[in-house]
Design an enzyme around this catalytic site. Structure first.
Site, short mmCIF file in Angstrom:
data_model
loop_
_atom_site.label_atom_id
_atom_site.label_comp_id
_atom_site.label_asym_id
_atom_site.label_seq_id
_atom_site.Cartn_x
_atom_site.Cartn_y
_atom_site.Cartn_z
N HIS A 70 0.84 -1.19 0.00
CA HIS A 70 0.00 0.00 0.00
C HIS A 70 0.88 1.25 0.00
O HIS A 70 1.81 1.35 0.79
CB HIS A 70 -0.88 0.04 1.25
N TYR A 133 2.87 2.85 13.93
CA TYR A 133 3.25 3.87 12.95
C TYR A 133 2.61 5.22 13.27
O TYR A 133 1.44 5.32 13.59
CB TYR A 133 2.99 3.43 11.52
#
Length: 469
Positions: A70, A133
């Site tokens: 992605h 993240y």
């Protein structure tokens, strides 16, 4: 097993902007501790100050869980809280490194900065693996993603666990091969004041760039109280402010003073705050009028402000606001010539009509053609030149306004001696309205912009070309 005691260090990946980081982890029999994200230390070592706004955690309970590939429209900092992963990153941005691959194992002693448009995929190598993240934009269902198939033959990623033996979602299995991927465009560029002299030159300069938008003052007014909400500013990587209040003499009137401060300072301060909050590179056009012109030599970029009149004062104040933006280019120029009414066109018209003008001969500078300024702005943006202030004008020997007028007459096929040189004081002695003080010396030092690899064109050559057009 996590490695303890490493020094904080960055590792080049070969993909622009994608940087692997070795993290110091301190541990003993009780467990371990690390600074997972430390802005001051990491930016000092070259990490982009990307301004994270959201923290996400992905937990994977089975070995072999595979996600990707992605590419998201934001930057992110990926690290491991527990366990170990194999990561694969593929550049899916437009450009010469499209399709380039980097792979690495990541445990708690490593992290990686993934810039916008670089595809990422992760395969867990241990059970109960969690990776974290930080991202610099809030998730949105309207965000545009780019995807690549995990099994793409061109990328040829050497997965530790074969893809037919791991858990993959149906969506990830359906992603396209590299040949069918639409590259992710860069964040958009917005040009403000696009109907002015410089704005029209910027339209021509960026005519080949589909990610550049142009708006006039009527479409987006910097003085509007709604400025922070009129755009989804996070979608923009660069804003070029080509608009300004430039009526130098009118600025000396009560109404003009208010208008000049509103356009050149108040709106610029709000725009600067927006750029800072959203990580935008702000390009702002400045003026030689921020100086009083008493300097004997060329004006360098770091000369202290000393404006004489209201216009110069507002430009200096606007520069000070823009200088607070971490990612800024202040482009200082002088004696601007572009489309529409200007000094060169006026002199050419007087020559044709048989008028013998009196022109100031005690102000010195270099002409700056808008096409040259636009070319310089694009160079600064695309070359990745260090942020800061840059002088951009035409090159060559400085001239007085009278000297330029004589050259216009000559290039137009008329006698240059028809131009009479007069002092600034004499020229404005019969003016009906207020007259702004002008700097006598407007010559700007071009060594800094030259050091970036940009070569300014000689102003005399540009003048000849301009009059032939």
């Amino acid at each position: 097993m996590t490695e303890f005691g490493k020094q904080l260090a960055s590792v080049d990946t070969g993909i622009p902007g994608l940087v692997l980081w070795e993290l110091p982890v301190h541990g003993d029999s009780r467990g371990w501790f690390k600074e997972n994200w430390q802005r001051e230390k990491m930016t000092a070592l070259g990490l982009e100050d990307f301004g994270p706004v959201q923290n996400n955690i992905s937990f994977n309970d089975a070995v072999g869980t595979t996600r990707g590939i992605h590419a998201e429209p934001w930057d992110k900092w990926v690290s491991v809280a527990s366990g170990r992963i194999f990561g694969a990153w593929v550049d899916l941005r437009e450009g010469p490194t499209f399709g380039k691959v980097f792979t690495a194992e990541i445990d708690p002693s490593r992290a990686i900065f993934v810039p916008r448009g670089v595809g990422n995929a992760y395969q867990t190598l241990e059970a109960d693996t969690s990776y974290v993240y930080l991202v610099n934009d809030h998730w949105s269902p309207d965000a545009t993603y780019t995807f690549l198939n995990l099994a793409d033959e061109t990328a040829a990623i050497d997965w530790p666990i074969a893809l037919d033996q791991v858990e993959i979602s149906a969506k990830d299995l359906a992603h396209p091969r590299l040949a069918d991927v639409t590259p992710m465009e860069p964040r958009k560029t917005l040009v403000l004041g696009a109907n002015g002299q410089l704005g029209r030159a910027l339209r021509a300069e960026f005519a080949d760039a589909s990610h550049v938008e142009f708006v006039s003052r009527d479409e987006l007014d910097l003085a509007s109280p709604d400025l922070p909400s009129v755009r989804r500013w996070r979608d923009y990587g660069v804003v070029i402010n080509a608009g300004a209040y430039t009526a130098v003499d009118l600025a000396e009137t009560p109404e003009g003073r208010r208008d000049a401060w509103a356009a050149n300072v108040t709106g610029i301060a709000v725009l600067s705050r927006i750029a800072t909050e959203h990580g935008i590179s702000l390009v702002h056009v400045s003026s030689d009028y921020v100086f009083d012109g008493t300097r004997a030599g060329e004006h360098p970029e770091d000369e202290a402000f000393s404006p004489l009149g209201v216009y110069g004062q507002t430009k200096a104040a606007g520069d000070a606001a823009v200088a607070t933006v971490p990612r800024h280019y202040i482009v200082r120029t002088s004696w601007v010539i572009g489309e529409g009414k200007n000094f060169v066109r006026t002199m050419a018209s007087l020559a044709e009509r048989g008028v013998d003008p009196k022109v100031v001969d005690d102000q010195f500078g270099r002409l700056s053609f808008t096409g040259e300024i636009a070319r310089g702005i694009r160079h600064l943006i695309e070359s990745g030149s260090p942020f800061g202030v840059y002088n951009i004008t035409g090159a060559g020997e400085p001239q007085s306004w009278a000297g330029i007028a004589r050259r216009v007459f000559e290039l137009s096929g008329h006698d240059p001696e028809r131009v009479t040189g007069v002092s600034t004081e004499e020229y404005f002695s019969t003016a009906a309205g207020p007259v702004a003080p002008r700097p006598a010396n407007s010559v700007l030092d071009l060594s800094k912009i030259r050091a970036t690899g940009f070569t300014p064109i000689d102003a005399a050559s540009s003048l000849s070309e301009y009059l032939r057009a």
